[in-house]
Design an enzyme around this catalytic site. Structure first.
Site, mmCIF file in Angstrom:
data_model
loop_
_atom_site.group_PDB
_atom_site.id
_atom_site.type_symbol
_atom_site.label_atom_id
_atom_site.label_comp_id
_atom_site.label_asym_id
_atom_site.label_seq_id
_atom_site.Cartn_x
_atom_site.Cartn_y
_atom_site.Cartn_z
ATOM 1 N N THR A 209 1.057 4.568 15.143
ATOM 2 C CA THR A 209 1.567 3.763 16.182
ATOM 3 C C THR A 209 0.752 2.588 16.383
ATOM 4 O OG1 THR A 209 2.621 5.770 17.062
ATOM 5 C CG2 THR A 209 2.605 3.666 18.500
ATOM 6 N N PHE B 228 -0.401 0.351 14.592
ATOM 7 C CA PHE B 228 -0.168 -0.527 13.600
ATOM 8 C C PHE B 228 1.173 -1.200 13.982
ATOM 9 C CE2 PHE B 228 -3.515 1.727 11.644
ATOM 10 C CZ PHE B 228 -4.333 0.816 11.179
ATOM 11 N N ASP B 229 1.886 -0.779 14.952
ATOM 12 C CA ASP B 229 3.170 -1.140 15.142
ATOM 13 C C ASP B 229 3.537 -2.699 15.279
ATOM 14 O OD1 ASP B 229 4.291 1.519 14.800
ATOM 15 O OD2 ASP B 229 4.731 1.705 16.909
ATOM 16 N N ARG C 88 -5.965 -3.315 4.182
ATOM 17 C CA ARG C 88 -5.672 -2.154 3.089
ATOM 18 C C ARG C 88 -6.265 -2.374 1.842
ATOM 19 N NH1 ARG C 88 0.343 -0.994 2.381
ATOM 20 N NH2 ARG C 88 0.101 -2.822 1.122
ATOM 21 N N LYS D 68 0.479 5.474 -11.702
ATOM 22 C CA LYS D 68 0.375 6.849 -10.728
ATOM 23 C C LYS D 68 0.802 7.810 -11.763
ATOM 24 C CE LYS D 68 1.853 5.219 -6.345
ATOM 25 N NZ LYS D 68 2.968 5.216 -5.285
ATOM 26 N N GLY E 146 11.258 1.368 -13.081
ATOM 27 C CA GLY E 146 11.217 2.237 -14.251
ATOM 28 C C GLY E 146 9.788 2.291 -14.926
ATOM 29 N N GLY E 147 8.642 2.146 -13.709
ATOM 30 C CA GLY E 147 7.387 2.287 -14.286
ATOM 31 C C GLY E 147 6.948 3.693 -14.810
ATOM 32 N N ASP F 271 11.134 9.713 -8.002
ATOM 33 C CA ASP F 271 10.262 9.025 -7.179
ATOM 34 C C ASP F 271 11.104 8.159 -6.026
ATOM 35 O OD1 ASP F 271 7.833 8.153 -6.765
ATOM 36 O OD2 ASP F 271 7.964 6.296 -7.736
ATOM 37 N N GLN G 223 10.309 9.157 8.744
ATOM 38 C CA GLN G 223 10.564 9.270 7.199
ATOM 39 C C GLN G 223 10.975 10.583 6.617
ATOM 40 O OE1 GLN G 223 7.463 7.547 4.674
ATOM 41 N NE2 GLN G 223 9.154 6.524 3.540
ATOM 42 N N LYS H 83 8.240 12.634 -5.774
ATOM 43 C CA LYS H 83 7.526 12.338 -4.488
ATOM 44 C C LYS H 83 8.114 12.726 -3.405
ATOM 45 C CE LYS H 83 8.278 7.923 -3.477
ATOM 46 N NZ LYS H 83 8.172 6.369 -3.760
#
Length: 829
Positions: A196, A198-199, A210, A231, A273-274, A356, A368, A396
């Site tokens: 919160t 960082f809102d 970051r 990844k 499509g990675g 993913d 989320q 994921k």
């Protein structure tokens, strides 16, 4: 892009920083990789941090000695003598302002605290003090990672009736702060508080901090499409390449390059499509991918696969095929994708599936997990629908605090031999992203698949109501499985603690823009080396002239053989076939050509005549991987008869020289045919009826020539004026008008093959040294140029009788009976 059209990595100017909670996928195009990145609008106080500290004023300036005067003087203690002398020359005296009457400002002008594009004077509440989280004791960054597996599951898979009783319906819930069954309350609330903070922070300011704070940040996407590819490379290595080089329970490799089936894999909810680009880079034409994702902005970007051959990937969008929408939450799409995959893999299913999925949850980042519950379910359901027994699954996930999410993990725990919750170093530590990795699908999981299908129907039914599926496995069953329950709590609390420290670290890096991770470059090199990824830049593949590319691929060897024409078989040279076992035969349907593929639709042909003139293959819709060279025919295939007859032009492969950069010319003819069959299976796209097909010719042993004549029929074609014409029907029920028979010598002189009547086995015999052996001598293998220049062609022209209904016979030309009787004479078992 991914299903997450606006994942946390996207450079959206107004996005709040708490979107670290969504996928960190596609930011590399907007971010720089320097370790000391800072805003152009840094405050003056930040700039001052780089200056040497000023000395205190001299003792002569403190002669009055009063406490008040000392306090005033202390205000200027940070300035050195030079600064103070300059101010003295302008008439400055402590406690007075500049100017004739001392009317100037008496207080020091404070350094600006303005950052980025904040409004003037805006003070962010969460950044006026510390978070009181010690992030500096984080472990040293390392390329070495450890995997923690759930204990092997012992419970049996319940039957359908029991599973249906597990589902719990209740009131829809839109809060997460009371989900403390699988994580301590203190940790959960601290995590939510850290998020919160960082809102109200500008997104760009957060991203800069970051980037500087994450020691693994500069790994990025290397030379791949995006960070997702790295990844997958990361996890593939950590899990001992069980995805790109799967093995059975005894450790035997399942998909070898030269023999064996293709590596079949799936990629859902994964645009652009990675993941697939990495797998195809690693295995190239020995793999075939199937994908389903949302159409539109989030679709696969196959044209951007610079590192791997995208021609080996087939996108399918559920119901409607290429015209579908790709929405994985629609039950009919899952069923259609399942049927398509099983049809394309001979009913076996995929070796592994990658998922993913994610989507933007802007403004609801803490929810989320709840908002993504149906997406998570449908990805799990798709895995159980398309993965073969013994196959693997990677998906994921985000936070796993709710009974619904944990229940889904429990169902996977029942269905797979081993399950792990794993966060790779390529996943940013400040987000809640992690992956569930499942190894070895157990047989007999249909009941769970059907149960998940039913849950999805319920979720669609409740989509616009206040009702919801809140549990898929009763809480008492989960808690009753102590091993699973304890692992789940330990995993959640461990990743929660990591995320809290990472958020606190970013918070500190926002407040102090001089902080940076000094080991980013070294860690990047260590990781790439460990994962077997070349440290090179992503570049657009260069375009090539077909003539130059041809010379590059064949390396200038045996150039004369390309110009050779087949020797016409007749009664005079029929004796060449007396060593019957040395030959193979193929039904021809057109002119032999060389086909050169430069990637996607850049395909050229050459008739083999000097000088070499490569022509673009016109009026053909086909895609082939670059650096491919084949010997082919362009054949008009027919389906049906009479007015309903359909025609389509197809490429029929006679032989292979180079397959996507792999030179196979020196392999045995049988091996070359096996390899090109595998290659053609990988590039074929049955879901695309708009594309011209490519097929490998059926190869027959010369001693089995009579099998060919069984496939010959007299059929009426549209252009024959109602008169039946000789047709050859292939394996796929399409027929074409044959022109004759290629007869190819596959044994190199002085070797020949013969049949031993005593041992009832075939053996190799050297006509010069008189040596005999049952094993294949390396020098007996006829490379491509020998097969090509020594081939014979038996033309089935007018007067050549190869079918019983043919009445016109020319006695000077070889007929079926002549050739068959010759073969029988020289080959007796």
């Amino acid at each position: 892009m991914k299903r997450a059209a606006q994942a946390s990595d996207e450079p959206l100017k107004k996005r709040k920083t708490a979107r670290e909670e969504s996928s960190d996928e596609d930011e590399e195009s907007s971010q720089r990789t320097t370790s000391q990145d800072s805003s152009q609008s840094e405050s003056l106080s930040d700039v001052e941090d780089h200056k040497p500290s000023f000395s205190r004023p001299s003792d002569s300036q403190n002669s009055q000695g009063s406490m008040a005067h000392n306090e005033a003087s202390n205000k200027f203690a940070m300035y050195n003598n030079v600064s103070q002398k300059l101010m003295a020359k302008m008439g400055f005296r402590e406690g007075e302002g500049l100017g004739k009457y001392g009317q100037g400002r008496k207080e020091i002008v404070e350094a600006s605290t303005q950052r980025g594009r904040r409004g003037l004077g805006l003070m962010l509440k969460g950044f006026q003090g510390d978070l009181n989280v010690d992030w500096e004791d984080e472990p040293e960054p390392s390329a070495i990672e450890q995997v923690s597996w759930f204990p092997e599951s012992s419970p049996e898979i319940p039957d359908s009736d029991e599973l249906r009783d597990w589902m719990t319906i209740g009131e829809k819930k839109l809060k997460i702060d009371d989900e403390i069954e699988f994580c301590s309350e203190n940790l959960l609330h601290l995590l939510l508080r850290c998020k919160t903070v960082f809102d109200d922070l500008e997104g760009e300011e957060m991203r800069r901090a970051r980037t500087r704070s994450n020691p693994y940040e500069t790994i990025r996407g290397a030379f791949f499409l995006n960070r997702a590819a790295m990844k997958m490379a990361n996890m593939d290595h950590v899990f001992d390449y069980m995805f790109t080089n799967p093995k059975d329970s005894q450790g035997k490799v399942l998909t070898r390059d030269k023999e064996g089936e293709l590596l079949y894999f799936g990629d859902v909810c994964a645009g652009p499509g990675g993941f697939s680009e990495y797998v195809l880079w690693r295995r190239r034409w020995h793999a075939k991918g199937f994908g389903m994702t949302l159409k539109g902005a989030n679709d696969f970007k196959l044209e951007d696969f610079y590192a791997a051959p995208s021609e080996l990937f087939e996108a399918y969008y559920g119901e409607g095929g290429i015209d579908g929408d790709g929405d994985i939450t629609r039950p009919e799409n899952i069923s259609a994708f399942r049927n398509f995959v099983l049809d394309s893999t001979e009913g076996r299913g995929l070796h592994f599936l990658m998922a993913d999925g994610g989507f933007s949850v802007e403004g609801q980042e803490n929810l989320q997990e709840i908002l993504s519950k149906q997406l998570l379910l449908c990805q799990f359901l798709t895995a159980l629908s398309v993965v073969r027994p013994g196959g693997h699954f990677l998906c994921k996930t985000f936070d796993l605090f709710t009974p619904f999410s944990v229940g889904l993990i429990y169902l996977l725990y029942l269905c797979f031999e081993r399950v792990s919750l794993f966060k790779p170093v390529t996943s940013r530590p400040a987000n809640s992203e992690r992956y569930v990795v499942c190894k070895g699908l157990k047989p007999g999981t249909d009941a769970v698949r059907e149960y998940m299908f039913t849950i999805n129907l319920k979720l669609n039914q409740f989509r616009h109501s206040d009702r919801d599926v809140i549990e898929v496995v009763p809480l008492d069953i989960i808690k009753g499985d102590t091993d699973f329950f304890q692992y789940m709590i330990g995993s959640n609390e461990s990743y929660c603690a990591v995320q809290i420290k990472a958020l606190a670290k970013i918070h500190a890096y926002v407040r102090d823009t001089t902080l940076f991770e000094a080991r980013q470059a070294d860690i990047r090199k260590e990781c790439l080396k460990l994962w077997g990824i070349p440290d090179k830049a992503r570049v657009t593949p260069s375009t090539s002239d077909p003539k130059n590319k041809f010379y590059e691929l064949v390396k200038g060897s045996e150039m004369d053989s390309f110009n050779s024409r087949p020797t016409a078989l007749n009664s005079v040279n029929l004796e060449k076939l007396q060593h019957v076992l040395d030959y193979r035969c193929i039904v021809g349907g057109g002119e032999q050509l060389f086909l050169l593929a430069l990637g996607r639709s850049q395909i050229y042909t050459w008739d083999g005549k000097a000088p070499s003139r490569w022509k673009k293959l016109e009026n053909f819709k086909m895609e082939l991987p670059r650096d491919t060279l084949l010997s082919v025919e362009i054949v008009q295939e027919l389906k049906g008869e009479g007015k309903a007859q359909r025609r389509i032009n197809a490429v029929h492969v006679l032989d292979a020289l180079v397959l996507n950069g792999t030179d196979v010319r020196d392999q045995h003819f049988n091996q070359r045919i096996q390899m090109v069959e595998k290659f053609v299976k990988a590039v074929s796209k049955p879901s695309r009826p708009d594309m011209n097909p490519i097929r490998v010719k059926e190869v027959y042993r010369l001693e089995e020539m009579e099998k060919i004549f069984v496939r010959l029929e007299m059929k009426i074609t549209k252009s024959s004026g109602g008169m039946p014409r000789l047709s050859y029907t292939g394996r796929d029920d399409r027929h074409f008008l044959p022109t004759g028979l290629y007869i190819i010598k596959t044994v190199n002189d002085p070797w020949t093959m013969a049949f031993s009547k005593s041992s009832k086995r075939k053996f190799f015999y050297n006509k010069q040294t008189k040596e005999s052996t049952y094993d294949l001598p390396a020098t007996s293998v006829a490379p491509f140029y020998v097969c090509h220049q020594d081939r014979l062609f038996w033309a089935w022209e007018e007067g050549v009788r190869v079918h019983d209904s043919q009445t016109r016979i020319n006695p000077d030309k070889l007929s079926k009976d002549d050739v068959v009787s010759f073969i029988h004479k020289h080959y007796q078992q």
